[in-house]
Each structure stands twice: as C-alpha cells, then as structure tokens.
Design a protein around this motif. Sequence first.
Motif, PDB file in Angstrom:
ATOM      1  N   LYS A  14      52.294  82.034  17.059  1.00 54.06           N
ATOM      2  CA  LYS A  14      52.429  82.985  18.158  1.00 54.06           C
ATOM      3  C   LYS A  14      51.094  83.233  18.869  1.00 54.06           C
ATOM      4  CE  LYS A  14      56.161  85.606  15.906  1.00 54.06           C
ATOM      5  NZ  LYS A  14      56.547  86.967  15.427  1.00 54.06           N
ATOM      6  N   GLY A  15      49.993  82.835  18.247  1.00 52.26           N
ATOM      7  CA  GLY A  15      48.699  83.066  18.861  1.00 52.26           C
ATOM      8  C   GLY A  15      47.843  84.021  18.052  1.00 52.26           C
ATOM      9  N   LEU A  16      46.684  84.363  18.621  1.00 49.16           N
ATOM     10  CA  LEU A  16      45.767  85.264  17.925  1.00 49.16           C
ATOM     11  C   LEU A  16      46.294  86.701  17.935  1.00 49.16           C
ATOM     12  CD1 LEU A  16      42.364  83.955  19.316  1.00 49.16           C
ATOM     13  CD2 LEU A  16      43.315  83.556  17.052  1.00 49.16           C
ATOM     14  N   VAL A  17      45.790  87.469  17.002  1.00 47.38           N
ATOM     15  CA  VAL A  17      46.137  88.897  16.949  1.00 47.38           C
ATOM     16  C   VAL A  17      45.427  89.626  18.088  1.00 47.38           C
ATOM     17  CG1 VAL A  17      46.061  90.989  15.566  1.00 47.38           C
ATOM     18  CG2 VAL A  17      46.360  88.775  14.445  1.00 47.38           C
ATOM     19  N   THR A  18      46.144  90.484  18.764  1.00 49.57           N
ATOM     20  CA  THR A  18      45.539  91.361  19.757  1.00 49.57           C
ATOM     21  C   THR A  18      46.001  92.783  19.462  1.00 49.57           C
ATOM     22  OG1 THR A  18      47.350  91.280  21.354  1.00 49.57           O
ATOM     23  CG2 THR A  18      45.713  89.507  21.463  1.00 49.57           C
ATOM     24  N   THR A  19      45.489  93.719  20.236  1.00 52.62           N
ATOM     25  CA  THR A  19      45.871  95.113  20.021  1.00 52.62           C
ATOM     26  C   THR A  19      47.373  95.309  20.206  1.00 52.62           C
ATOM     27  OG1 THR A  19      43.717  95.765  20.888  1.00 52.62           O
ATOM     28  CG2 THR A  19      45.366  97.491  20.684  1.00 52.62           C
ATOM     29  N   THR A  20      47.972  94.527  21.062  1.00 49.33           N
ATOM     30  CA  THR A  20      49.397  94.698  21.354  1.00 49.33           C
ATOM     31  C   THR A  20      50.279  93.621  20.722  1.00 49.33           C
ATOM     32  OG1 THR A  20      49.088  93.471  23.416  1.00 49.33           O
ATOM     33  CG2 THR A  20      48.950  95.873  23.530  1.00 49.33           C
ATOM     34  N   ASP A  21      49.687  92.630  20.123  1.00 45.14           N
ATOM     35  CA  ASP A  21      50.458  91.518  19.561  1.00 45.14           C
ATOM     36  C   ASP A  21      50.051  91.271  18.122  1.00 45.14           C
ATOM     37  OD1 ASP A  21      49.990  90.224  22.737  1.00 45.14           O
ATOM     38  OD2 ASP A  21      51.993  90.657  21.939  1.00 45.14           O
ATOM     39  N   GLN A  22      50.875  91.743  17.230  1.00 46.82           N
ATOM     40  CA  GLN A  22      50.687  91.499  15.810  1.00 46.82           C
ATOM     41  C   GLN A  22      52.027  91.631  15.104  1.00 46.82           C
ATOM     42  OE1 GLN A  22      51.197  95.211  16.723  1.00 46.82           O
ATOM     43  NE2 GLN A  22      49.153  94.465  17.253  1.00 46.82           N
ATOM     44  N   ASP A  23      52.144  90.989  13.976  1.00 44.87           N
ATOM     45  CA  ASP A  23      53.389  91.074  13.207  1.00 44.87           C
ATOM     46  C   ASP A  23      53.319  92.128  12.110  1.00 44.87           C
ATOM     47  OD1 ASP A  23      53.700  87.462  13.359  1.00 44.87           O
ATOM     48  OD2 ASP A  23      54.565  88.988  14.668  1.00 44.87           O
ATOM     49  N   TYR A  24      52.147  92.311  11.532  1.00 39.35           N
ATOM     50  CA  TYR A  24      51.999  93.243  10.407  1.00 39.35           C
ATOM     51  C   TYR A  24      50.691  94.011  10.514  1.00 39.35           C
ATOM     52  CZ  TYR A  24      55.525  90.069   8.554  1.00 39.35           C
ATOM     53  OH  TYR A  24      56.646  89.296   8.396  1.00 39.35           O
ATOM     54  N   TRP A  25      50.746  95.264  10.047  1.00 33.59           N
ATOM     55  CA  TRP A  25      49.563  96.115   9.927  1.00 33.59           C
ATOM     56  C   TRP A  25      49.394  96.550   8.484  1.00 33.59           C
ATOM     57  CZ3 TRP A  25      46.068  96.984  13.640  1.00 33.59           C
ATOM     58  CH2 TRP A  25      46.451  96.913  14.980  1.00 33.59           C
ATOM     59  N   GLY A  26      48.143  96.774   8.105  1.00 29.42           N
ATOM     60  CA  GLY A  26      47.881  97.429   6.843  1.00 29.42           C
ATOM     61  C   GLY A  26      47.889  98.935   7.027  1.00 29.42           C
ATOM     62  N   GLN A  27      47.661  99.675   5.940  1.00 29.83           N
ATOM     63  CA  GLN A  27      47.717 101.138   6.001  1.00 29.83           C
ATOM     64  C   GLN A  27      46.377 101.753   6.401  1.00 29.83           C
ATOM     65  OE1 GLN A  27      47.013  99.548   3.266  1.00 29.83           O
ATOM     66  NE2 GLN A  27      45.329 100.744   2.407  1.00 29.83           N
ATOM     67  N   GLY A  28      45.323 100.959   6.366  1.00 29.13           N
ATOM     68  CA  GLY A  28      44.008 101.427   6.786  1.00 29.13           C
ATOM     69  C   GLY A  28      43.147 101.917   5.635  1.00 29.13           C
ATOM     70  N   THR A  29      41.844 101.858   5.860  1.00 30.54           N
ATOM     71  CA  THR A  29      40.876 102.377   4.896  1.00 30.54           C
ATOM     72  C   THR A  29      39.786 103.114   5.675  1.00 30.54           C
ATOM     73  OG1 THR A  29      39.430 101.818   3.021  1.00 30.54           O
ATOM     74  CG2 THR A  29      39.483 100.243   4.824  1.00 30.54           C
ATOM     75  N   GLN A  30      39.399 104.291   5.171  1.00 27.02           N
ATOM     76  CA  GLN A  30      38.454 105.141   5.891  1.00 27.02           C
ATOM     77  C   GLN A  30      37.021 104.687   5.646  1.00 27.02           C
ATOM     78  OE1 GLN A  30      38.988 108.064   7.931  1.00 27.02           O
ATOM     79  NE2 GLN A  30      36.804 107.749   8.343  1.00 27.02           N
ATOM     80  N   VAL A  31      36.275 104.577   6.728  1.00 24.16           N
ATOM     81  CA  VAL A  31      34.842 104.302   6.663  1.00 24.16           C
ATOM     82  C   VAL A  31      34.124 105.458   7.344  1.00 24.16           C
ATOM     83  CG1 VAL A  31      32.974 102.814   7.475  1.00 24.16           C
ATOM     84  CG2 VAL A  31      35.091 101.807   6.594  1.00 24.16           C
ATOM     85  N   THR A  32      33.219 106.092   6.622  1.00 20.78           N
ATOM     86  CA  THR A  32      32.461 107.208   7.168  1.00 20.78           C
ATOM     87  C   THR A  32      30.974 106.908   7.018  1.00 20.78           C
ATOM     88  OG1 THR A  32      34.202 108.768   6.545  1.00 20.78           O
ATOM     89  CG2 THR A  32      32.036 109.680   7.072  1.00 20.78           C
ATOM     90  N   VAL A  33      30.261 106.948   8.140  1.00 21.53           N
ATOM     91  CA  VAL A  33      28.832 106.660   8.145  1.00 21.53           C
ATOM     92  C   VAL A  33      28.089 107.941   8.512  1.00 21.53           C
ATOM     93  CG1 VAL A  33      27.003 105.193   9.041  1.00 21.53           C
ATOM     94  CG2 VAL A  33      29.346 104.314   8.879  1.00 21.53           C
ATOM     95  N   SER A  34      27.269 108.406   7.603  1.00 19.75           N
ATOM     96  CA  SER A  34      26.513 109.635   7.849  1.00 19.75           C
ATOM     97  C   SER A  34      25.147 109.308   8.449  1.00 19.75           C
ATOM     98  CB  SER A  34      26.340 110.412   6.549  1.00 19.75           C
ATOM     99  OG  SER A  34      25.583 109.656   5.626  1.00 19.75           O
ATOM    100  N   SER A  35      24.663 110.235   9.255  1.00 15.60           N
ATOM    101  CA  SER A  35      23.374 110.013   9.923  1.00 15.60           C
ATOM    102  C   SER A  35      22.221 110.551   9.109  1.00 15.60           C
ATOM    103  CB  SER A  35      23.382 110.668  11.302  1.00 15.60           C
ATOM    104  OG  SER A  35      23.667 112.043  11.182  1.00 15.60           O
TER     105      SER A  35
END
Length: 124
Positions: A103-124
């Motif tokens: 189907k092509g490369l993944v884009t913001t609007t074109d994907q078949d599956y997503w993960g649930q996400g993981t939080q990244v926090t960068v402190s200054s």
Amino acid sequence: QVQLVESGGGLVQAGGSLRLSCAASGRTFSSYNTAWFRQAPGKEREFVAAISWAGGRIFYADSVKGRFTTSRDNAKNTVYLQMNNLKPEDTAVYYCAARQRTKGLVTTTDQDYWGQGTQVTVSS
C-alpha cells in the motif's frame, strides 16, 4: 492482524538518550512499512521517522534529523527509535504504526495499525 507494542519511554534530562522499541505480533511483520509518530499535549500527532519493510528507505522529520535513528530487526519483529541529544520539546507520547508494504509508506493519514504509545518526558 498485527499488534504493535511500544516500550522504552521514560523520564530523561535534556541531552540524554532513550531507545524506543516497537514489538509486533504476527509472522508477516517483514511485509510492513513502519513509522514513528509523536503527540504532545494540546498538539496534533506528528511524523517523526519512517523505515520501509526491508530498511532500504528511511525518512526523518527535520526536527529530529541528526539526533534520532530508526532501524528494524525483522527476525525479532521489532522496530527501534534511538533518540539522542533529547530536548524538552521532544516530550510527547510516541507511537509506532505499520502499513502493508504493497500500500505504500506509512503517513499520518495512511496506516493499518497503531501501537498504544509510550510516554517520553525530557526535563530541562
């Protein structure tokens, strides 16, 4: 059906590093192009990096070029995002996504599956 599970997020000081992993279920993971996205509070989800099914094509957002590296190990059904020299503006939930390679490369609007996400926090 492919399930994606991200891991490796956490809290890090500016200038530090993290390595995110995205583990995929299923035996046909090598048939999928993948990408990383992130979403900060109050902002839209944005593209971070993409890698094609065999790793031959790799793309990065300008904001992370030279600092982030994406790779994959199809034998382990895993995609990685190595993040170096992290900045507070990199703070977000990071998601991986996959799209069948025909189907092509993944884009913001074109994907078949997503993960649930993981939080990244960068402190200054």
